[in-house]
Design a protein around this motif. Structure first.
Motif, PDB file in Angstrom:
ATOM      1  N   MET A   1      80.812  24.082  11.927  1.00 49.35           N
ATOM      2  CA  MET A   1      79.440  23.959  11.294  1.00 49.35           C
ATOM      3  C   MET A   1      78.324  23.546  12.502  1.00 49.35           C
ATOM      4  O   MET A   1      78.852  22.884  13.531  1.00 49.35           O
ATOM      5  CB  MET A   1      79.403  22.898  10.286  1.00 49.35           C
ATOM      6  N   GLU A   2      77.146  23.814  12.429  1.00 49.50           N
ATOM      7  CA  GLU A   2      76.218  23.693  13.461  1.00 49.50           C
ATOM      8  C   GLU A   2      75.809  22.258  13.352  1.00 49.50           C
ATOM      9  O   GLU A   2      76.026  21.551  12.410  1.00 49.50           O
ATOM     10  CB  GLU A   2      75.004  24.413  13.134  1.00 49.50           C
ATOM     11  N   ASN A   3      75.525  21.678  14.407  1.00 46.75           N
ATOM     12  CA  ASN A   3      74.896  20.412  14.958  1.00 46.75           C
ATOM     13  C   ASN A   3      73.325  20.218  14.452  1.00 46.75           C
ATOM     14  O   ASN A   3      72.518  20.932  15.082  1.00 46.75           O
ATOM     15  CB  ASN A   3      75.375  19.735  16.151  1.00 46.75           C
ATOM     16  N   TYR A   4      73.263  19.720  13.443  1.00 48.00           N
ATOM     17  CA  TYR A   4      71.562  19.460  12.875  1.00 48.00           C
ATOM     18  C   TYR A   4      71.290  17.856  13.191  1.00 48.00           C
ATOM     19  O   TYR A   4      71.979  16.947  13.596  1.00 48.00           O
ATOM     20  CB  TYR A   4      71.502  19.437  11.791  1.00 48.00           C
ATOM     21  N   SER A   5      69.945  17.708  13.730  1.00 52.02           N
ATOM     22  CA  SER A   5      69.342  16.576  13.994  1.00 52.02           C
ATOM     23  C   SER A   5      69.309  15.779  12.746  1.00 52.02           C
ATOM     24  O   SER A   5      69.002  16.142  11.572  1.00 52.02           O
ATOM     25  CB  SER A   5      67.813  16.701  14.317  1.00 52.02           C
ATOM     26  N   ILE A   6      69.924  14.441  13.031  1.00 55.03           N
ATOM     27  CA  ILE A   6      70.100  13.281  11.830  1.00 55.03           C
ATOM     28  C   ILE A   6      69.182  12.149  12.015  1.00 55.03           C
ATOM     29  O   ILE A   6      69.230  11.749  13.180  1.00 55.03           O
ATOM     30  CB  ILE A   6      71.557  12.926  11.605  1.00 55.03           C
ATOM     31  N   PHE A   7      68.399  11.964  11.155  1.00 52.38           N
ATOM     32  CA  PHE A   7      67.561  10.776  11.339  1.00 52.38           C
ATOM     33  C   PHE A   7      67.917   9.735  10.470  1.00 52.38           C
ATOM     34  O   PHE A   7      68.056   9.970   9.313  1.00 52.38           O
ATOM     35  CB  PHE A   7      66.054  10.910  11.135  1.00 52.38           C
ATOM     36  N   ILE A   8      68.240   8.385  10.689  1.00 54.36           N
ATOM     37  CA  ILE A   8      68.354   7.430   9.886  1.00 54.36           C
ATOM     38  C   ILE A   8      67.231   6.257   9.894  1.00 54.36           C
ATOM     39  O   ILE A   8      67.174   5.813  11.093  1.00 54.36           O
ATOM     40  CB  ILE A   8      69.884   6.744  10.192  1.00 54.36           C
TER      41      ILE A   8
ATOM     42  N   ILE B   1      69.854  29.956   6.238  1.00 58.23           N
ATOM     43  CA  ILE B   1      70.190  28.807   6.520  1.00 58.23           C
ATOM     44  C   ILE B   1      69.385  28.592   7.919  1.00 58.23           C
ATOM     45  O   ILE B   1      69.626  29.426   8.901  1.00 58.23           O
ATOM     46  CB  ILE B   1      71.872  28.684   6.929  1.00 58.23           C
ATOM     47  N   PRO B   2      68.454  27.600   7.964  1.00 57.56           N
ATOM     48  CA  PRO B   2      67.849  27.268   9.295  1.00 57.56           C
ATOM     49  C   PRO B   2      68.656  26.939  10.429  1.00 57.56           C
ATOM     50  O   PRO B   2      69.710  26.252  10.227  1.00 57.56           O
ATOM     51  CB  PRO B   2      66.957  26.045   8.975  1.00 57.56           C
ATOM     52  N   LYS B   3      68.575  27.333  11.571  1.00 61.45           N
ATOM     53  CA  LYS B   3      69.315  26.899  12.913  1.00 61.45           C
ATOM     54  C   LYS B   3      68.580  25.563  13.169  1.00 61.45           C
ATOM     55  O   LYS B   3      67.671  25.222  12.836  1.00 61.45           O
ATOM     56  CB  LYS B   3      68.765  27.972  14.093  1.00 61.45           C
ATOM     57  N   PRO B   4      69.717  24.690  13.934  1.00 64.05           N
ATOM     58  CA  PRO B   4      69.360  23.424  14.387  1.00 64.05           C
ATOM     59  C   PRO B   4      68.328  23.552  15.288  1.00 64.05           C
ATOM     60  O   PRO B   4      68.041  24.641  16.175  1.00 64.05           O
ATOM     61  CB  PRO B   4      70.929  23.003  15.027  1.00 64.05           C
ATOM     62  N   SER B   5      67.395  22.457  15.338  1.00 60.66           N
ATOM     63  CA  SER B   5      66.379  22.362  16.493  1.00 60.66           C
ATOM     64  C   SER B   5      66.886  22.321  17.886  1.00 60.66           C
ATOM     65  O   SER B   5      68.273  21.738  17.968  1.00 60.66           O
ATOM     66  CB  SER B   5      65.247  21.393  16.218  1.00 60.66           C
ATOM     67  N   PHE B   6      66.363  22.379  18.763  1.00 61.62           N
ATOM     68  CA  PHE B   6      66.850  21.904  20.262  1.00 61.62           C
ATOM     69  C   PHE B   6      67.281  20.544  20.468  1.00 61.62           C
ATOM     70  O   PHE B   6      67.772  20.185  21.319  1.00 61.62           O
ATOM     71  CB  PHE B   6      65.894  22.747  21.100  1.00 61.62           C
ATOM     72  N   LEU B   7      66.571  19.647  19.440  1.00 66.55           N
ATOM     73  CA  LEU B   7      66.879  18.229  19.661  1.00 66.55           C
ATOM     74  C   LEU B   7      68.209  17.854  18.784  1.00 66.55           C
ATOM     75  O   LEU B   7      68.093  16.783  18.347  1.00 66.55           O
ATOM     76  CB  LEU B   7      65.693  17.548  19.303  1.00 66.55           C
ATOM     77  N   SER B   8      68.950  18.556  18.626  1.00 64.80           N
ATOM     78  CA  SER B   8      70.239  18.358  17.580  1.00 64.80           C
ATOM     79  C   SER B   8      71.090  17.228  18.413  1.00 64.80           C
ATOM     80  O   SER B   8      71.380  17.172  19.510  1.00 64.80           O
ATOM     81  CB  SER B   8      71.112  19.556  17.536  1.00 64.80           C
ATOM     82  N   SER B   9      71.141  16.072  17.509  1.00 60.00           N
ATOM     83  CA  SER B   9      71.757  15.064  17.929  1.00 60.00           C
ATOM     84  C   SER B   9      71.902  13.963  16.690  1.00 60.00           C
ATOM     85  O   SER B   9      71.095  14.101  15.956  1.00 60.00           O
ATOM     86  CB  SER B   9      71.172  14.170  19.372  1.00 60.00           C
ATOM     87  N   ALA B  10      73.216  13.164  16.630  1.00 64.43           N
ATOM     88  CA  ALA B  10      72.985  12.211  15.848  1.00 64.43           C
ATOM     89  C   ALA B  10      72.694  10.800  16.422  1.00 64.43           C
ATOM     90  O   ALA B  10      73.374  10.783  17.584  1.00 64.43           O
ATOM     91  CB  ALA B  10      74.297  12.148  15.171  1.00 64.43           C
ATOM     92  N   ARG B  11      72.007  10.074  16.171  1.00 60.92           N
ATOM     93  CA  ARG B  11      71.689   8.787  16.682  1.00 60.92           C
ATOM     94  C   ARG B  11      71.680   7.710  15.807  1.00 60.92           C
ATOM     95  O   ARG B  11      70.801   7.645  14.855  1.00 60.92           O
ATOM     96  CB  ARG B  11      70.401   8.840  17.295  1.00 60.92           C
ATOM     97  N   VAL B  12      72.455   6.846  15.954  1.00 57.71           N
ATOM     98  CA  VAL B  12      72.564   5.452  15.218  1.00 57.71           C
ATOM     99  C   VAL B  12      72.499   4.315  15.808  1.00 57.71           C
ATOM    100  O   VAL B  12      72.939   4.073  16.735  1.00 57.71           O
ATOM    101  CB  VAL B  12      74.070   5.513  14.434  1.00 57.71           C
ATOM    102  N   ASN B  13      71.450   3.514  15.605  1.00 54.66           N
ATOM    103  CA  ASN B  13      71.103   2.134  16.257  1.00 54.66           C
ATOM    104  C   ASN B  13      71.739   0.942  15.591  1.00 54.66           C
ATOM    105  O   ASN B  13      71.930   1.019  14.437  1.00 54.66           O
ATOM    106  CB  ASN B  13      69.562   2.120  16.365  1.00 54.66           C
TER     107      ASN B  13
END
Length: 71
Positions: free
Chosen positions: A1-8, A59-71
């Motif tokens: 599965m594709e990697n999408y940007s995740i904002f928390i 199904i939209p493609k992930p943006s070029f900023l695809s990453s998961a960031r958890v602080n």
């Protein structure tokens, strides 16, 4: 599965962490911890893609900023 940007983000009013995937309109989830919100958004992502596929939607493609960031 594709990697999408995740904002928390933390919601101080409801005292929960809210996670979203901007590329997948309306794909959001929450949890009492960042880890729980991340787990829930991954489940929501799978269901979002499954539902869109069943409905024949693109199904939209992930943006070029695809990453998961958890602080």
């Amino acid at each position: 599965m594709e990697n999408y940007s995740i904002f928390i983000q933390y919601d101080p009013v409801d005292k929960i962490y809210v996670a979203s995937i901007p590329e997948l309109q309306g794909c959001m989830a929450h949890g009492h911890t960042q880890a729980e919100a991340l787990k829930e958004i991954n489940t929501a992502k799978e269901l979002w893609i499954e539902t869109a596929t069943q409905l024949g939607q693109e199904i939209p493609k992930p943006s070029f900023l695809s990453s998961a960031r958890v602080n």
